[in-house]
Write a protein that holds these residues in place. Structure first.
Motif, PDB file in Angstrom:
ATOM      1  N   GLY A  53       0.796  -1.234   0.000  1.00  0.00           N
ATOM      2  CA  GLY A  53       0.000   0.000   0.000  1.00  0.00           C
ATOM      3  C   GLY A  53       0.821   1.272   0.000  1.00  0.00           C
ATOM      4  N   GLU A  76       0.621  -6.590  -5.426  1.00  0.00           N
ATOM      5  CA  GLU A  76       0.147  -5.286  -4.975  1.00  0.00           C
ATOM      6  C   GLU A  76      -0.968  -5.522  -3.960  1.00  0.00           C
ATOM      7  N   SER A  78      -4.015  -4.319  -1.322  1.00  0.00           N
ATOM      8  CA  SER A  78      -5.058  -3.322  -1.551  1.00  0.00           C
ATOM      9  C   SER A  78      -4.887  -2.083  -0.667  1.00  0.00           C
ATOM     10  N   ARG A  79      -4.083  -2.208   0.415  1.00  0.00           N
ATOM     11  CA  ARG A  79      -3.783  -1.059   1.284  1.00  0.00           C
ATOM     12  C   ARG A  79      -2.567  -1.436   2.107  1.00  0.00           C
ATOM     13  N   ARG A 313      -4.543  -6.742  -4.371  1.00  0.00           N
ATOM     14  CA  ARG A 313      -5.284  -5.991  -5.386  1.00  0.00           C
ATOM     15  C   ARG A 313      -4.999  -6.584  -6.752  1.00  0.00           C
ATOM     16  N   GLN A 314      -3.718  -6.824  -7.010  1.00  0.00           N
ATOM     17  CA  GLN A 314      -3.343  -7.379  -8.312  1.00  0.00           C
ATOM     18  C   GLN A 314      -1.977  -8.021  -8.219  1.00  0.00           C
TER      19      GLN A 314
END
Ligand code: UDP
Ligand code: MG
Length: 322
Positions: A53, A76, A78-79, A313-314
């Protein structure tokens, strides 16, 4: 330890690196790491970079790096989930025969990777890197860290080795064992120690941070220490029984003393000061013990929610199979 997998490919070593706002240091990090990986042609490497994040362009730099060098993959989150969660995410994604977590700020010298691998080759499942010289850390950090290890190891069944951070090599067997531990408040140093396995230690001198500043303030370190103790010891919960018992015994003795004194010497003017001290002292003790209960209950509460430790996230660069 085999140098090749059964299908004839060289062993794969996964380097797991958590990144949180490390944009300034990435260039230096990759310039230092890549030649070291190149110097081990008998092995394959994957570098799992976990972006925890970041808000400073770290992700873009990591993505550029993964386009430049196919060994680098990026996860990645998400935070910002914190270093322990970022490490967990990286370890979960690593597919190597050995896994090496390492900090992004070059405080864990990548030059040691060859030595870690050499010890693994000799049959050890866990190769710990111990900081023999921590003068790069502040005096306060060194003394509080040393106090933490002493207290933690005194009251926990699991001994966390002194001056050993997350930098180490773990074999696939040790990593699989680690992945079986389901808790989501992860004090990694303790979990690493909990799984056991044959281990050895090599020493190194800890450098100063390459760029930027530490992400662990005093308050965050204090909470980290409480996480460590509560994850591996119930002694702080149990100690109140003994403190209470000792207090009760002392109170009984004092009560007997007052009764005897009154019988022998007659009624005395009661002392307000001693009363007040006793009330305040016992009241504070009770508050502390409730606080300790709160620490544990809070953790039970968080744990029972069964939330995942991190959210991805990815994932980038998975198409480059190692
Ligand atoms: N880190 C992270 N998430 C965080 C805090 C830190 O992924 O919330 C990473 C950071 O980018 C670095 C490593 O954890 O790679 C160690 O952090 P730092 O150097 O600040 O800790 P210190 O070495 O001072 O204990
Ligand atoms: Mg650091």
């Amino acid at each position: 330890m085999q140098a090749t997998t059964p299908c004839g490919q060289p062993d794969l070593v996964s380097i797991v690196v958590p990144f949180f706002n490390e944009a300034d240091g990435i260039e230096l990090f990759q310039h230092t790491l890549r030649p070291i990986l190149d110097s081990q042609p008998q092995l394959r490497f994957e570098v799992i970079c976990v972006d925890d994040g970041s808000r400073d362009g770290t992700l873009d730099l990591l993505l550029a790096l993964s386009r430049l060098d196919r060994r680098f993959r990026v996860i990645e989150l998400s935070r910002n989930f914190g270093k322990e969660a970022a490490l967990t995410a990286g370890i979960d994604a690593a597919s190597g025969d050995a896994v090496i977590p390492i900090d992004a700020d070059l405080q864990d010298p990548p030059e040691l990777i060859a030595a870690l691998i050499a010890e693994w080759r000799r049959g050890y499942d866990v190769v710990l890197a111990r900081r023999v010289d921590r003068s790069a850390d502040s005096y306060l950090k060194r003394t509080t860290a040393s106090l933490f290890y002493k207290v933690h190891n005194q009251i926990s069944t699991i001994k966390v080795p002194q001056d050993v951070g997350d930098y180490r090599l773990m074999s696939r067997a040790a990593i699989e064992a680690l992945k079986q531990l389901p808790e989501n408040q992860r004090f990694m140093k303790g979990l690493f120690a909990w799984v056991g396995f044959r281990s050895t230690t090599i020493d190194y001198v800890r450098h100063a941070r390459s760029r930027g500043e530490t992400k662990f303030s005093g308050w965050r370190l204090w909470n980290f220490a409480i996480d460590g103790v509560t994850s591996f010891s119930t002694a702080p919960l149990k100690v109140w029984t003994y403190i209470g018992g000792a207090g009760a015994a002392l109170s009984l003795c004092y009560a007997a003393f007052i009764v005897l004194r009154t019988l022998i010497l007659g009624v005395d003017v009661p002392g307000f000061a001693s009363l007040l001290v006793a009330i305040l002292f016992l009241g504070s003790l009770q508050l502390i013990s409730i606080g300790v209960l709160g620490e544990y209950i809070g953790r039970i509460y968080l744990e029972t929610k069964r939330r995942p430790t991190y959210i991805v996230r990815q994932r980038h660069g998975d198409e480059h199979e190692p």
